[in-house]
Design a protein around this motif. Structure first.
Motif, PDB file in Angstrom:
ATOM      1  N   ALA A 236      -5.615  -7.265  -3.327  1.00  0.00           N
ATOM      2  CA  ALA A 236      -4.218  -7.007  -3.667  1.00  0.00           C
ATOM      3  C   ALA A 236      -3.388  -6.772  -2.413  1.00  0.00           C
ATOM      4  N   ARG A 237      -3.983  -6.121  -1.423  1.00  0.00           N
ATOM      5  CA  ARG A 237      -3.255  -5.852  -0.187  1.00  0.00           C
ATOM      6  C   ARG A 237      -2.939  -7.144   0.558  1.00  0.00           C
ATOM      7  N   PHE A 238      -3.882  -8.091   0.541  1.00  0.00           N
ATOM      8  CA  PHE A 238      -3.618  -9.394   1.155  1.00  0.00           C
ATOM      9  C   PHE A 238      -2.436 -10.076   0.476  1.00  0.00           C
ATOM     10  N   MET A 239      -2.407 -10.015  -0.849  1.00  0.00           N
ATOM     11  CA  MET A 239      -1.321 -10.672  -1.580  1.00  0.00           C
ATOM     12  C   MET A 239       0.007  -9.965  -1.373  1.00  0.00           C
ATOM     13  N   LEU A 240      -0.018  -8.662  -1.257  1.00  0.00           N
ATOM     14  CA  LEU A 240       1.216  -7.925  -0.960  1.00  0.00           C
ATOM     15  C   LEU A 240       1.742  -8.313   0.415  1.00  0.00           C
ATOM     16  N   ASP A 241       0.830  -8.437   1.376  1.00  0.00           N
ATOM     17  CA  ASP A 241       1.246  -8.819   2.725  1.00  0.00           C
ATOM     18  C   ASP A 241       1.854 -10.219   2.742  1.00  0.00           C
ATOM     19  N   GLU A 242       1.418 -11.074   1.818  1.00  0.00           N
ATOM     20  CA  GLU A 242       1.949 -12.440   1.754  1.00  0.00           C
ATOM     21  C   GLU A 242       3.186 -12.536   0.856  1.00  0.00           C
ATOM     22  N   GLY A 243       3.645 -11.397   0.306  1.00  0.00           N
ATOM     23  CA  GLY A 243       4.925 -11.389  -0.383  1.00  0.00           C
ATOM     24  C   GLY A 243       4.896 -11.621  -1.870  1.00  0.00           C
ATOM     25  N   VAL A 244       3.803 -11.254  -2.536  1.00  0.00           N
ATOM     26  CA  VAL A 244       3.733 -11.495  -3.980  1.00  0.00           C
ATOM     27  C   VAL A 244       4.850 -10.781  -4.736  1.00  0.00           C
ATOM     28  N   LEU A 245       5.302  -9.640  -4.232  1.00  0.00           N
ATOM     29  CA  LEU A 245       6.344  -8.892  -4.934  1.00  0.00           C
ATOM     30  C   LEU A 245       7.716  -9.562  -4.823  1.00  0.00           C
ATOM     31  N   ASP A 246       7.840 -10.532  -3.923  1.00  0.00           N
ATOM     32  CA  ASP A 246       9.107 -11.265  -3.769  1.00  0.00           C
ATOM     33  C   ASP A 246       8.976 -12.732  -4.158  1.00  0.00           C
ATOM     34  N   ALA A 247       7.871 -13.074  -4.820  1.00  0.00           N
ATOM     35  CA  ALA A 247       7.590 -14.483  -5.126  1.00  0.00           C
ATOM     36  C   ALA A 247       8.633 -15.103  -6.047  1.00  0.00           C
TER      37      ALA A 247
END
Length: 406
Positions: free
Chosen positions: A154-165
């Motif tokens: 989940a941290r990897f995906m947060l770093d890649e901007g999942v919350l702004d997808a």
């Protein structure tokens, strides 16, 4: 919105029936993933299966660069906020002995925690919501993540901007976790701490090696290490409130090479779990202190190392009750239950909940013919989940988005 008012909301009409109509698709994807489990952050087959299952739904689909994640965005027909629904995809390094007809075809790998079910339910929820996107005022982000089992996916995906997808920040988030040790179809949730933080630690005790016949000419680290086991358990009971607990386990002790040699070092390895940042900080400070002074009492020295794991999974005080209200409306009162206490296992959805108000809930899937107390638990090589519970998960995922995006 209360359960009574939900009764009059046409968006929830027939939701469980629609989820049941998707059951063949849900089960087929789940079994495909179950037969081909993958570990960690690199799940190319699982990623491909998810992408294939999402084809034709008109979603905006992207994949990760640092891991094999999948993010899909559904645009509602009216403007509004963004919600996120999460499903994890990775398996465990375990030889399957469940006896299922669709058991793992990969030696030493098994979907023993139900992540295959989470992924399949979320794909079907995406399909269900796409068919009702006219009722959505906003956007839905579907987060398919690898590496939940200790790899911080989940941290990897947060770093890649999942919350702004979706083009605007996610405002609420929701996830489900299946469990074989609760009645099938029952949704359990609670506000506040839902699952624990989890950290791994190592203490190395150093003395002076020598002959087993002449301990007086050596400094034996083994008695010091043995004393630490009991002292650490006493530390937990004396330094921590029962209302803000810590669970400390010494899982491994290693020392020596043969019976007549006093080794120079002994090593303890364990885990510690807490339900608050304060308790987590305190236990990380107390373990090395206890071990240092005990080592000194035995003429030894000690070195402490910690591998920081997932933080506490904390459900939002407003979102968690709403999840139970939705479960009551969509699944019926008997399938909605307030979880009386947290679970001391850990979950990396905690990273999402640190940034966005939301909740994770458990979905019971005790297999037929056994009681929840008798069922093989998650992470067992014999675990088995009742597939009929999947429709409840699909419907609840969809209900959460429909309710949030009014």
């Amino acid at each position: 919105m209360t359960p009574a008012s939900l009764l009059d909301d046409p968006r929830f009409t027939g939701l469980i029936d629609a989820a049941r109509a998707l059951q063949p698709r849900t089960v087929a994807l789940r079994r495909q993933l179950h037969k081909h489990p993958e570990l960690g952050l690199d799940l190319p087959k699982s990623q491909a299966a998810v992408r294939h299952s999402l084809e034709g739904l008109g979603l905006r689909v992207s994949t990760g660069e640092s891991c094999t994640s999948v993010v899909a965005v559904l645009d509602g027909e009216n403007p509004g906020p963004t919600v996120l629904l999460r499903g994890d995809m990775d398996a465990l390094p375990l030889q399957e002995d469940s006896g299922l007809a669709f058991s793992s075809e990969v030696d030493g790998r098994m979907h023993a925690c139900g992540h295959d079910t989470h992924t399949a339910m979320l794909v079907s929820a995406a399909r269900l919501l796409q068919s009702r996107k006219g009722a959505l005022a906003g956007k839905v982000v579907f987060m398919f993540q690898p590496g939940e089992e200790g790899e911080h996916g989940a941290r990897f995906m947060l770093d890649e901007g999942v919350l702004d997808a979706a083009g605007r920040p996610v405002e609420q988030a929701f996830a489900l976790h299946i469990t074989s040790t609760a009645p099938s179809g029952v949704v359990m949730c609670r506000p506040g701490p839902m699952m624990a933080s989890a950290d791994a630690w190592t203490v190395t005790v150093t003395g002076k090696g020598g002959h087993g016949a002449m301990p007086d000419r050596a400094v034996d680290p083994v008695p010091a290490a043995a004393a630490m086991v009991g002292a650490l358990q006493t530390m937990v009971t004396r330094r921590f409130s029962v209302f803000d607990p810590a669970v400390l386990t010494v899982g491994r002790i290693t020392a020596g090479t043969t019976s007549n040699i006093i080794p120079e070092t002994a090593e303890l390895q364990g885990t510690v779990r807490t339900l608050s940042d304060a308790a987590r900080a305190l236990v990380q400070a107390e373990i090395p202190k206890v071990c240092e002074h005990l080592a000194a009492a035995y003429g030894c020295t000690s070195e402490f190392r910690i591998d920081t794991g997932y933080p506490t999974t904390t459900n939002d005080a407003a979102v968690a009750p709403r999840v139970l209200e939705l479960a009551t409306r969509v699944l019926g009162q008997k399938n909605s239950a307030l979880m009386p206490e947290p679970l001391m296992a850990a979950e990396d959805f905690s990273y999402v909940l640190q940034q966005v108000p939301g909740a994770i809930a458990f979905l019971g899937a005790c297999p037929p013919g056994v009681t929840p107390e008798e069922a093989a638990p998650n992470h067992s090589n014999r675990v088995h989940f009742d597939e009929s519970a999947f429709a409840h998960g699909v419907a609840l995922y969809a209900a959460f988005a429909l309710d949030a995006l009014r």
